[in-house]
Design a protein around this motif. Sequence first.
Motif, PDB file in Angstrom:
ATOM      1  N   GLN A   1      27.792   4.012  57.010  1.00  0.00           N
ATOM      2  CA  GLN A   1      26.467   2.757  57.962  1.00  0.00           C
ATOM      3  C   GLN A   1      25.806   3.802  58.384  1.00  0.00           C
ATOM      4  O   GLN A   1      25.683   5.020  58.983  1.00  0.00           O
ATOM      5  CB  GLN A   1      27.235   1.907  58.789  1.00  0.00           C
ATOM      6  N   PRO A   2      24.372   3.343  57.960  1.00  0.00           N
ATOM      7  CA  PRO A   2      23.048   4.607  58.048  1.00  0.00           C
ATOM      8  C   PRO A   2      23.031   4.106  60.007  1.00  0.00           C
ATOM      9  O   PRO A   2      22.987   3.447  60.470  1.00  0.00           O
ATOM     10  CB  PRO A   2      21.855   3.884  57.394  1.00  0.00           C
ATOM     11  N   GLY A   3      22.452   5.849  59.917  1.00  0.00           N
ATOM     12  CA  GLY A   3      21.905   5.355  61.425  1.00  0.00           C
ATOM     13  C   GLY A   3      23.339   5.984  62.046  1.00  0.00           C
ATOM     14  O   GLY A   3      22.888   4.923  63.908  1.00  0.00           O
ATOM     15  N   ALA A   4      23.769   6.320  62.069  1.00  0.00           N
ATOM     16  CA  ALA A   4      25.381   6.102  63.531  1.00  0.00           C
ATOM     17  C   ALA A   4      24.794   7.135  64.570  1.00  0.00           C
ATOM     18  O   ALA A   4      25.020   6.679  65.961  1.00  0.00           O
ATOM     19  CB  ALA A   4      26.364   7.161  62.447  1.00  0.00           C
ATOM     20  N   GLY A   5      24.332   7.802  64.692  1.00  0.00           N
ATOM     21  CA  GLY A   5      23.751   8.784  65.916  1.00  0.00           C
ATOM     22  C   GLY A   5      23.284   7.590  66.756  1.00  0.00           C
ATOM     23  O   GLY A   5      23.047   8.189  67.895  1.00  0.00           O
ATOM     24  N   VAL A   6      21.908   7.160  66.341  1.00  0.00           N
ATOM     25  CA  VAL A   6      21.268   6.058  66.687  1.00  0.00           C
ATOM     26  C   VAL A   6      21.875   4.812  67.172  1.00  0.00           C
ATOM     27  O   VAL A   6      20.967   3.709  68.217  1.00  0.00           O
ATOM     28  CB  VAL A   6      19.906   6.041  65.940  1.00  0.00           C
ATOM     29  N   LEU A   7      23.025   4.318  66.688  1.00  0.00           N
ATOM     30  CA  LEU A   7      23.048   2.715  66.799  1.00  0.00           C
ATOM     31  C   LEU A   7      23.862   2.902  68.542  1.00  0.00           C
ATOM     32  O   LEU A   7      24.182   3.869  68.952  1.00  0.00           O
ATOM     33  CB  LEU A   7      24.564   2.438  66.396  1.00  0.00           C
ATOM     34  N   ALA A   8      23.424   1.577  68.803  1.00  0.00           N
ATOM     35  CA  ALA A   8      23.508   0.867  70.541  1.00  0.00           C
ATOM     36  C   ALA A   8      24.471   0.021  70.126  1.00  0.00           C
ATOM     37  O   ALA A   8      25.109  -0.336  71.636  1.00  0.00           O
ATOM     38  CB  ALA A   8      22.503   0.925  70.982  1.00  0.00           C
ATOM     39  N   GLU A   9      24.166  -0.411  69.156  1.00  0.00           N
ATOM     40  CA  GLU A   9      25.587  -1.995  68.907  1.00  0.00           C
ATOM     41  C   GLU A   9      24.686  -2.459  67.577  1.00  0.00           C
ATOM     42  O   GLU A   9      24.541  -2.072  66.957  1.00  0.00           O
ATOM     43  CB  GLU A   9      24.122  -3.230  70.014  1.00  0.00           C
ATOM     44  N   ARG A  10      26.711  -3.393  67.486  1.00  0.00           N
ATOM     45  CA  ARG A  10      26.691  -3.944  66.188  1.00  0.00           C
ATOM     46  C   ARG A  10      27.703  -4.705  66.121  1.00  0.00           C
ATOM     47  O   ARG A  10      28.197  -4.474  67.125  1.00  0.00           O
ATOM     48  CB  ARG A  10      27.384  -2.533  65.127  1.00  0.00           C
ATOM     49  N   THR A  11      26.912  -5.736  65.063  1.00  0.00           N
ATOM     50  CA  THR A  11      28.113  -7.136  64.793  1.00  0.00           C
ATOM     51  C   THR A  11      28.728  -6.729  64.932  1.00  0.00           C
ATOM     52  O   THR A  11      28.129  -6.176  62.699  1.00  0.00           O
ATOM     53  CB  THR A  11      26.888  -7.943  64.957  1.00  0.00           C
ATOM     54  N   LEU A  12      30.121  -7.784  63.712  1.00  0.00           N
ATOM     55  CA  LEU A  12      30.965  -7.449  62.244  1.00  0.00           C
ATOM     56  C   LEU A  12      31.129  -9.019  62.268  1.00  0.00           C
ATOM     57  O   LEU A  12      31.455  -9.668  63.294  1.00  0.00           O
ATOM     58  CB  LEU A  12      32.633  -7.201  62.931  1.00  0.00           C
ATOM     59  N   SER A  13      30.979  -9.182  60.829  1.00  0.00           N
ATOM     60  CA  SER A  13      31.337 -10.051  60.576  1.00  0.00           C
ATOM     61  C   SER A  13      32.650 -10.938  60.355  1.00  0.00           C
ATOM     62  O   SER A  13      33.546  -9.636  60.618  1.00  0.00           O
ATOM     63  CB  SER A  13      30.099 -10.620  59.322  1.00  0.00           C
ATOM     64  N   PRO A  14      33.072 -11.740  60.594  1.00  0.00           N
ATOM     65  CA  PRO A  14      34.503 -12.445  60.171  1.00  0.00           C
ATOM     66  C   PRO A  14      35.420 -12.011  59.095  1.00  0.00           C
ATOM     67  O   PRO A  14      36.714 -11.342  58.892  1.00  0.00           O
ATOM     68  CB  PRO A  14      34.563 -14.114  59.560  1.00  0.00           C
ATOM     69  N   SER A  15      34.854 -10.966  58.053  1.00  0.00           N
ATOM     70  CA  SER A  15      35.414 -10.376  56.549  1.00  0.00           C
ATOM     71  C   SER A  15      35.129  -9.356  57.424  1.00  0.00           C
ATOM     72  O   SER A  15      35.708  -8.486  56.855  1.00  0.00           O
ATOM     73  CB  SER A  15      34.423 -10.189  54.987  1.00  0.00           C
TER      74      SER A  15
END
Length: 530
Positions: free
Chosen positions: A163-177
Amino acid sequence: MPSTPGAAGRAASCATRRADSLPDNWVPDLMVDKDGQLWLATQAGAAILRSFDGKLARFDLLSTRLKLPPHPPESLLQDAQGQVWLGSRVRIDPLTWRWRSFDRADGNEFRTLYYASRARMRNGDLLFGSPEGLLRVRPHMLRHWEYQPAVSATALTIDGVEQPGAGVLAERTLSPSQRDLRLEFTAPDFSAPEQQQYRYRLDGYDAGWVNVDARQRVAAYSHLPPGDYQLRVQASNRAGHWSPQEWALKLHVQPAFYQTWWFRASMWVLGALGVAFLFRLRLHALRRRGERLERLVAERTAALEAASRRLEQASLTDPLTGLHNRRYLEQTIQADLDLAARRHRSMPPEPHSDLVLFMLDLDHFKRVNDQHGHAAGDAVLQQTAKLLQHCMRSSDHIVRWGGEEFLLVARFIDRNDAPALAEKIRLAIAAHEFLIPGDQVLRKTVSIGFATFPGMPGRPSALTPESLQRLADAALYAAKHTWRDAWVGVQARSGEAGLSRFLADPTSAVEAGDVTLLVPQQRGRVVNWH
């Protein structure tokens, strides 16, 4: 600060099996600290002399006190702050026994030092000699490493896709798959990055922190269930202190349709309806079958209880004589000992509170089997059992002990009646005409030994069933070796300690007056024990 450098291999000798001995006989360096304690450096670690009485020296081992693996220090030196240096790498506080190590990250580049090559300068600096040069240590300038590295993410992979921008991510949503997550991270401390430690935790999933070292800076999760989580990563500096500057990522894992509450509720309802239908269908068949089983179980239970009672009785009975066996005595004798002990707690003891254990052995019984056959021997044993039942009360224990030996327990009688009971049994067997196959008649005699419980009236007793039987057995063999067709009793005179001495050495115990021997008046007082 007095010290004595140099080899001192002959200074002490250690007993390798003692935990407080010198770790090794070769001592390359010695030091007396400012409190007068002698420190010794050996090839198996350092030690402090704890005591010496002129013959035996005792030491405290630093590896044990500091909970460190034994390491051979090249030298010993105390600095102006009172800290003791083991070589140039370990510094110990003798007051608190806290220690600190120094390595290349602290400027200690030398890999080896000369033995006992150390000195303290007037300004407090320490010098250590090495094949690589001279190491100078300034203790007053040493500081704890307080740097707090910040954690940053270097790569985030979800289901194998970075995933791009790993260093600045603060939140992420994972889909059912999407259910698999992998995070790579770092926290630079360039002074000694290999000494850093890392830990991560997925709040809401992990029970605690997961620790990894600098070579495994990866957090991976697979098959995450739906829910809200927070992934946190922390790092330590080279000194092992955790930095408060942690990295965090909020995760929202969406459920698949079969993981939603309404789908699960509908499945529960359908399942309950199906179970209810099957239950009602099966209930009728089970009710009819249950009635048949109840009748069968009642019949089988009654048969099993009757068989169990027969087996229990058979397991406690000698098949030849019909008397009880050893197993029966093992199950009953302890209760009799406990009751007798309680009756003797009052002073004076209650009347008829004693137990008397008799050991009987038919004299020359082997000749019966040798001369007349085993059927004759069985007949003699069976008739002896009936004689003993006639001589003893129904409340007493009569046990076939083994072979031609019998054990009797006269329950709750007066110990002074024991000789008369032994004589009664001896006379009954001596007077009996034993009928054996072939209409032959034999005469037999018996040797008897007995002992009483408790050992001393009105006193607590430490006698066990085994020791009581051993006392009676020793008296039995005294009767056999001395006379045969006789009885010998053993009673304590000076307490149960005398009975213990009697079991170890009967002759000495009798001569010392520890026990009293009871023998028939016409037999004399000299007894053979072997």
